[in-house]
Design an enzyme around this catalytic site. Structure first.
Site, PDB file in Angstrom:
ATOM      1  N   CYS A  85       0.857  -1.257  -0.027  1.00  0.00           N
ATOM      2  CA  CYS A  85      -0.043   0.055   0.078  1.00  0.00           C
ATOM      3  C   CYS A  85       0.793   1.404  -0.026  1.00  0.00           C
ATOM      4  O   CYS A  85       1.690   1.311   0.512  1.00  0.00           O
ATOM      5  CB  CYS A  85      -0.949   0.037   1.188  1.00  0.00           C
ATOM      6  SG  CYS A  85      -1.827  -1.328   1.371  1.00  0.00           S
ATOM      7  N   ARG A 100       5.702  -0.766  -6.214  1.00  0.00           N
ATOM      8  CA  ARG A 100       5.646  -1.284  -4.946  1.00  0.00           C
ATOM      9  C   ARG A 100       4.647  -2.427  -4.956  1.00  0.00           C
ATOM     10  O   ARG A 100       4.615  -3.544  -3.934  1.00  0.00           O
ATOM     11  CB  ARG A 100       5.261  -0.550  -3.606  1.00  0.00           C
ATOM     12  CG  ARG A 100       6.601   0.674  -3.248  1.00  0.00           C
ATOM     13  CD  ARG A 100       5.935   1.838  -2.484  1.00  0.00           C
ATOM     14  NE  ARG A 100       5.532   1.345  -1.109  1.00  0.00           N
ATOM     15  CZ  ARG A 100       6.130   1.313  -0.162  1.00  0.00           C
ATOM     16  NH1 ARG A 100       6.870   2.187  -0.206  1.00  0.00           N
ATOM     17  NH2 ARG A 100       5.490   0.965   0.969  1.00  0.00           N
ATOM     18  N   TRP A 126      -3.018  -2.666  -1.451  1.00  0.00           N
ATOM     19  CA  TRP A 126      -2.641  -4.148  -1.754  1.00  0.00           C
ATOM     20  C   TRP A 126      -3.541  -4.808  -0.546  1.00  0.00           C
ATOM     21  O   TRP A 126      -3.545  -4.667   0.602  1.00  0.00           O
ATOM     22  CB  TRP A 126      -1.249  -4.227  -1.267  1.00  0.00           C
ATOM     23  CG  TRP A 126      -0.733  -5.738  -1.587  1.00  0.00           C
ATOM     24  CD1 TRP A 126      -0.240  -6.355  -2.964  1.00  0.00           C
ATOM     25  CD2 TRP A 126      -0.685  -6.773  -0.523  1.00  0.00           C
ATOM     26  NE1 TRP A 126      -0.046  -7.484  -2.631  1.00  0.00           N
ATOM     27  CE2 TRP A 126      -0.006  -7.822  -1.372  1.00  0.00           C
ATOM     28  CE3 TRP A 126      -0.697  -6.894   0.367  1.00  0.00           C
ATOM     29  CZ2 TRP A 126       0.176  -9.232  -0.607  1.00  0.00           C
ATOM     30  CZ3 TRP A 126      -0.394  -8.113   1.229  1.00  0.00           C
ATOM     31  CH2 TRP A 126       0.165  -9.140   0.454  1.00  0.00           C
ATOM     32  N   ASN A 172      -2.548   2.518   5.608  1.00  0.00           N
ATOM     33  CA  ASN A 172      -1.459   1.507   5.276  1.00  0.00           C
ATOM     34  C   ASN A 172      -1.254   0.795   6.515  1.00  0.00           C
ATOM     35  O   ASN A 172      -1.322   1.343   7.656  1.00  0.00           O
ATOM     36  CB  ASN A 172      -0.102   2.251   4.905  1.00  0.00           C
ATOM     37  CG  ASN A 172       0.070   2.377   3.484  1.00  0.00           C
ATOM     38  OD1 ASN A 172      -0.955   2.257   2.697  1.00  0.00           O
ATOM     39  ND2 ASN A 172       1.188   3.076   3.294  1.00  0.00           N
ATOM     40  N   GLY A 173      -1.173  -0.674   6.470  1.00  0.00           N
ATOM     41  CA  GLY A 173      -0.958  -1.243   7.848  1.00  0.00           C
ATOM     42  C   GLY A 173      -2.118  -2.150   8.033  1.00  0.00           C
ATOM     43  O   GLY A 173      -3.033  -2.249   6.984  1.00  0.00           O
ATOM     44  N   GLU A 203      17.163 -18.988  -5.062  1.00  0.00           N
ATOM     45  CA  GLU A 203      16.728 -17.542  -5.637  1.00  0.00           C
ATOM     46  C   GLU A 203      16.276 -17.790  -7.288  1.00  0.00           C
ATOM     47  O   GLU A 203      15.420 -17.206  -7.421  1.00  0.00           O
ATOM     48  CB  GLU A 203      18.053 -16.811  -5.570  1.00  0.00           C
ATOM     49  CG  GLU A 203      17.960 -15.243  -6.393  1.00  0.00           C
ATOM     50  CD  GLU A 203      16.868 -14.745  -5.797  1.00  0.00           C
ATOM     51  OE1 GLU A 203      16.097 -15.037  -4.322  1.00  0.00           O
ATOM     52  OE2 GLU A 203      16.734 -13.354  -6.208  1.00  0.00           O
ATOM     53  N   LYS A 233      12.683 -16.499  -8.297  1.00  0.00           N
ATOM     54  CA  LYS A 233      12.455 -15.399  -9.334  1.00  0.00           C
ATOM     55  C   LYS A 233      11.711 -16.149 -10.418  1.00  0.00           C
ATOM     56  O   LYS A 233      10.663 -15.495 -10.793  1.00  0.00           O
ATOM     57  CB  LYS A 233      13.818 -15.276 -10.210  1.00  0.00           C
ATOM     58  CG  LYS A 233      14.732 -14.430  -9.466  1.00  0.00           C
ATOM     59  CD  LYS A 233      14.609 -13.024  -9.275  1.00  0.00           C
ATOM     60  CE  LYS A 233      13.852 -12.752  -8.118  1.00  0.00           C
ATOM     61  NZ  LYS A 233      14.414 -12.437  -6.712  1.00  0.00           N
ATOM     62  N   GLU A 253       7.848 -16.026  -8.985  1.00  0.00           N
ATOM     63  CA  GLU A 253       7.329 -14.752  -8.813  1.00  0.00           C
ATOM     64  C   GLU A 253       6.827 -14.199 -10.199  1.00  0.00           C
ATOM     65  O   GLU A 253       5.900 -13.287 -10.161  1.00  0.00           O
ATOM     66  CB  GLU A 253       8.421 -13.782  -8.267  1.00  0.00           C
ATOM     67  CG  GLU A 253       8.668 -13.681  -6.765  1.00  0.00           C
ATOM     68  CD  GLU A 253       9.757 -12.670  -6.557  1.00  0.00           C
ATOM     69  OE1 GLU A 253      10.962 -12.573  -6.920  1.00  0.00           O
ATOM     70  OE2 GLU A 253       9.298 -12.158  -5.503  1.00  0.00           O
ATOM     71  N   HIS A 309      16.195 -38.077  -1.805  1.00  0.00           N
ATOM     72  CA  HIS A 309      15.428 -37.987  -0.490  1.00  0.00           C
ATOM     73  C   HIS A 309      13.976 -37.818  -0.660  1.00  0.00           C
ATOM     74  O   HIS A 309      13.242 -37.518   0.268  1.00  0.00           O
ATOM     75  CB  HIS A 309      15.946 -37.519   0.519  1.00  0.00           C
ATOM     76  CG  HIS A 309      17.399 -37.813   0.596  1.00  0.00           C
ATOM     77  ND1 HIS A 309      17.775 -39.147   1.271  1.00  0.00           N
ATOM     78  CD2 HIS A 309      18.481 -37.285   0.514  1.00  0.00           C
ATOM     79  CE1 HIS A 309      18.782 -39.299   1.427  1.00  0.00           C
ATOM     80  NE2 HIS A 309      19.712 -37.962   0.830  1.00  0.00           N
ATOM     81  N   LYS A 323       6.393  -4.756  -3.537  1.00  0.00           N
ATOM     82  CA  LYS A 323       7.713  -4.513  -3.711  1.00  0.00           C
ATOM     83  C   LYS A 323       8.263  -4.321  -2.173  1.00  0.00           C
ATOM     84  O   LYS A 323       9.616  -4.791  -1.840  1.00  0.00           O
ATOM     85  CB  LYS A 323       8.199  -3.351  -4.457  1.00  0.00           C
ATOM     86  CG  LYS A 323       9.770  -3.166  -4.387  1.00  0.00           C
ATOM     87  CD  LYS A 323      10.453  -3.746  -5.177  1.00  0.00           C
ATOM     88  CE  LYS A 323      11.926  -4.013  -5.347  1.00  0.00           C
ATOM     89  NZ  LYS A 323      12.633  -5.218  -5.623  1.00  0.00           N
TER      90      LYS A 323
HETATM   91  C1  AGP Z   1      11.999 -10.615  -4.003  1.00  0.00           C
HETATM   92  O1  AGP Z   1      12.276 -10.812  -5.422  1.00  0.00           O
HETATM   93  C2  AGP Z   1      11.047 -10.585  -3.787  1.00  0.00           C
HETATM   94  N1  AGP Z   1      10.075  -9.695  -4.186  1.00  0.00           N
HETATM   95  C3  AGP Z   1      10.920 -10.847  -2.155  1.00  0.00           C
HETATM   96  O2  AGP Z   1      10.841 -12.115  -1.651  1.00  0.00           O
HETATM   97  C4  AGP Z   1      11.590  -9.840  -1.341  1.00  0.00           C
HETATM   98  O3  AGP Z   1      12.794 -10.431  -1.204  1.00  0.00           O
HETATM   99  C5  AGP Z   1      10.988  -9.968   0.147  1.00  0.00           C
HETATM  100  O4  AGP Z   1       9.869  -9.603   0.667  1.00  0.00           O
HETATM  101  C6  AGP Z   1      12.110  -9.176   1.221  1.00  0.00           C
HETATM  102  O5  AGP Z   1      12.066  -7.656   0.791  1.00  0.00           O
HETATM  103  P1  AGP Z   1      13.152  -6.721   1.422  1.00  0.00           P
HETATM  104  O6  AGP Z   1      14.634  -7.205   0.793  1.00  0.00           O
HETATM  105  O7  AGP Z   1      12.758  -5.302   1.064  1.00  0.00           O
HETATM  106  O8  AGP Z   1      13.098  -6.839   2.921  1.00  0.00           O
END
Ligand code: AGP
Length: 611
Positions: free
Chosen positions: A2, A27, A75, A101-102, A484, A488, A491, A507, A606
């Site tokens: 948000c 974001r 959001w 927000n929150g 990672e 990616k 996501e 396993h 974000k």
């Molecule tokens: C990364 O591609 C993601 N969007 C997400 O996992 C992100 O790394 C995570 O929310 C942590 O964010 P930060 O590094 O801003 O704390």
């Protein structure tokens, strides 16, 4: 997540609010809205599910006039993304408008109480209770500031609030508890935002609100109070802002632009941090003496998502270079786990945004327990950066693509330098220190070379784009690289992907292997290369399709792989930095083939400012 933008001054609010929302779009959000007070002191509210562009379209037909207003990108947490649940919310049939927000945790009790008083709710959000609570106070003839102040102690949870009301045109109220808010000071105007980047083109003079603070802004006035301590003098900071920070410069997506920025990211993360004469690194902001650091017996890293994967690479490097035991914790779990930490444990949190609620919670928990808290953060002036006892900035510049890429590179560089620094305080030799430094400083060149394999990655993406599920495998320090790569891909392409240590396959996960489930194996040359090769054989025996990231010239691997993605032959310490690049490009190209919204993937934000 948000976003909030507010304005009060002597020019039209709507374009400022909209431009601010556009700057917060990266974001992640699913609806947007504005509320202004027009010249006849009427409240004008416009809201739309979907993108800011949809709101803009609505405003082009029905503008929101006025020189004071608030706006929001939502959001969804409570109630789906639709026009009614979009913010701002209206209290008491038009008495007040609120953007929030929150999360308000006691919203259900408050909703019951307000319903009994005759308030009719239009939305399913937790926020609407705030609007009605303020309206109820306004009925008692309180001014807007006092009405907001009066209800805040009743809210349990987190909030960053922006409030306007027709009874006081030109007055903009903000309040913060656990959700960031910043005031921008202009010439005869004031701004309010959840992120300084939203208002940076208008002013670089800002005052960050702290938890428990409430602000009253008009075009010329700026009054700040703490809920318990009363009136306070705001501390004004200057932020850095470059007008071209957010230009795509002809590149189709921010993610791709940021992937390509990584050679420079490495240079910027190293700048001023290398003491070649002593074969070590240096960090200005750690605020811990070498003597104190020598006494450290254990390190805990708390982080989420991509930052957590970088921390896992840091774990391998620090244990190797400095022989200090390292544990990596999910920040959202660490906070409630009551993990035993002795007084020689150092707690680091890692966060690109510096605003992740789970990570901030971990930092606060560590501090509450009396540990020195250090942060590795990208966003200068963010809450985590301000609350940590010391830390290291990534200097990666603004990262706009929701999928973190260059911030990961910067984190890995900083952690590598930290490993060398801690190692050199213990038993790492001058020669080993210098070799490691040389490797890190030389990384931009192999990174550049790796970016040039993009056409091969496109071919790999074509093999993967129609899959339902993809496995990512790697051993040792390449296990976090595999994690990672999987993150990616899921996501931005929405294809299911999992990362495992290659050794773990047999396993259980090997049951998933078939010609429809590709395996991406990270296998640059190194001590465990032969073991990974055996794992590849096991996959091939089950008709697995292999996409291999390996060292150029590794004919054996090339022969066994269905698609071979070569990276330069680099020293082990920078292998993760280089090996992750083909995986970032792979996710990008799969998402591109599938027509996904690459920079703003569905459901993601974000900076994740709720728990
Ligand atoms: C990364 O591609 C993601 N969007 C997400 O996992 C992100 O790394 C995570 O929310 C942590 O964010 P930060 O590094 O801003 O704390």
């Amino acid at each position: 997540m948000c976003g909030i933008v507010g304005f009060t001054g002597r020019r039209a609010a709507e374009p400022i609010l909209l431009a601010g929302l556009r700057r917060l779009e990266y974001r992640g959000y699913d609806s947007a809205g504005v509320a202004t007070i027009d010249s006849e002191s009427r409240l004008v509210v416009r809201k739309r599910a979907g993108r800011v562009a949809a709101l803009e379209e609505l405003l082009s037909q029905s503008p929101a006039a006025g020189e004071c207003g608030i706006s929001h990108t939502r959001w969804a947490t409570h109630g789906p993304a639709n026009d009614l649940n979009a913010h701002p919310h209206i209290g008491g049939a038009g008495r007040v408008a609120v953007a929030h927000n929150g999360v308000i945790e006691n919203h259900a009790q408050l909703r019951d109480e307000l319903t009994r008083l005759g308030y009719v709710f239009q939305s399913q959000t937790d926020t609407e209770v705030i609007a009605h609570l303020i309206a109820q106070e306004l009925k008692k003839d309180l001014d807007l500031f006092s009405a907001v102040r009066a209800i805040l102690p009743r809210l349990e949870g987190t909030y960053g609030l922006a409030v306007v009301a027709p009874c006081e045109p030109g007055v903009l109220i903000g309040a913060r508890m656990g959700s960031p808010l910043v005031v921008g000071l202009g010439d005869g105007e004031h701004f309010l935002a959840s992120d300084s980047s939203a208002i940076a083109p208008h002013t670089q003079s800002v005052a960050y609100l702290q938890d428990g603070e409430v602000v009253r802004l008009t075009a010329d006035e700026f009054n700040l109070e703490h809920l318990e301590r009363g009136s306070i003098v705001p501390r004004v900071d200057r932020i850095d802002w470059k007008p071209d920070d957010r230009e795509l410069g002809g590149v189709p997506h921010y993610m791709l632009k940021e992937i390509y920025e990584q050679p420079n990211t490495v240079r910027d993360a190293c700048r001023g941090r290398i003491r070649r004469g002593e074969a070590t690194a240096q960090f200005g902001g750690l605020n811990l003496t070498a003597a104190k650091l020598r006494r450290v017996r254990r390190i805990v890293f708390a982080a989420c998502g991509t930052s957590l994967h970088a921390a896992k690479i840091g774990e391998y490097l620090i244990e190797r270079c400095a022989r200090i035991p390292v544990e990596v914790e999910y920040a959202g779990e660490f906070r409630y786990s009551n993990a035993p930490l002795d007084d020689r444990t150092l707690v680091f949190v890692l966060s690109q945004s510096g605003e992740t609620a789970d990570t901030l919670g971990a930092l606060r928990e560590a501090r509450r327990r009396g540990h020195p808290t250090l942060a590795i953060v990208n966003t200068v002036g963010s809450t985590i950066a301000r609350e940590a006892d010391g830390g290291i900035y990534l200097h990666a510049g603004t990262e706009i693509g929701v999928a973190g890429t260059k911030s990961f590179a910067a984190q890995v560089v900083v952690l590598s330098l930290l490993a060398i620094y801690l190692g050199r305080l213990r038993h790492m030799s001058f020669t080993a220190g210098l070799e490691a430094i040389d490797a890190i400083e030389s990384a931009p060149e192999p990174l550049q070379k790796t970016l040039a394999i993009e056409p091969l990655v496109v071919a790999a993406a074509e093999r993967i784009a129609n899959s339902k599920s993809v496995l990512f495998l790697g051993r040792d320090v390449h296990h976090p690289v595999a994690l990672e790569g999987a993150l990616k891909l899921k996501e931005i392409s929405y294809i299911h992907a999992e990362g495992y240590p290659a050794s773990e396959m047999k396993h259980g996960p090997i049951a998933l292997v078939d010609p429809e489930t590709p395996c991406v194996v990270v296998a640059p040359r190194g001590p465990l290369h032969a073991k990974t090769m055996s794992n590849i054989e096991e996959l091939k025996a089950r008709r697995g399709v292999i996409v291999a990231v390996g060292t150029e010239g590794d004919r054996e691997l090339e022969r066994r792989a269905d698609v071979f993605l070569p990276i330069p032959d680099v020293p082990e310490i920078i292998q993760p930095l280089v090996a992750v690049v083909p995986l970032q490009l792979l996710a990008y190209h799969v998402a591109l083939l599938l027509g996904r919204d690459i920079d703003k993937p569905r459901n993601l934000a974000k900076s994740v400012t709720v728990e």
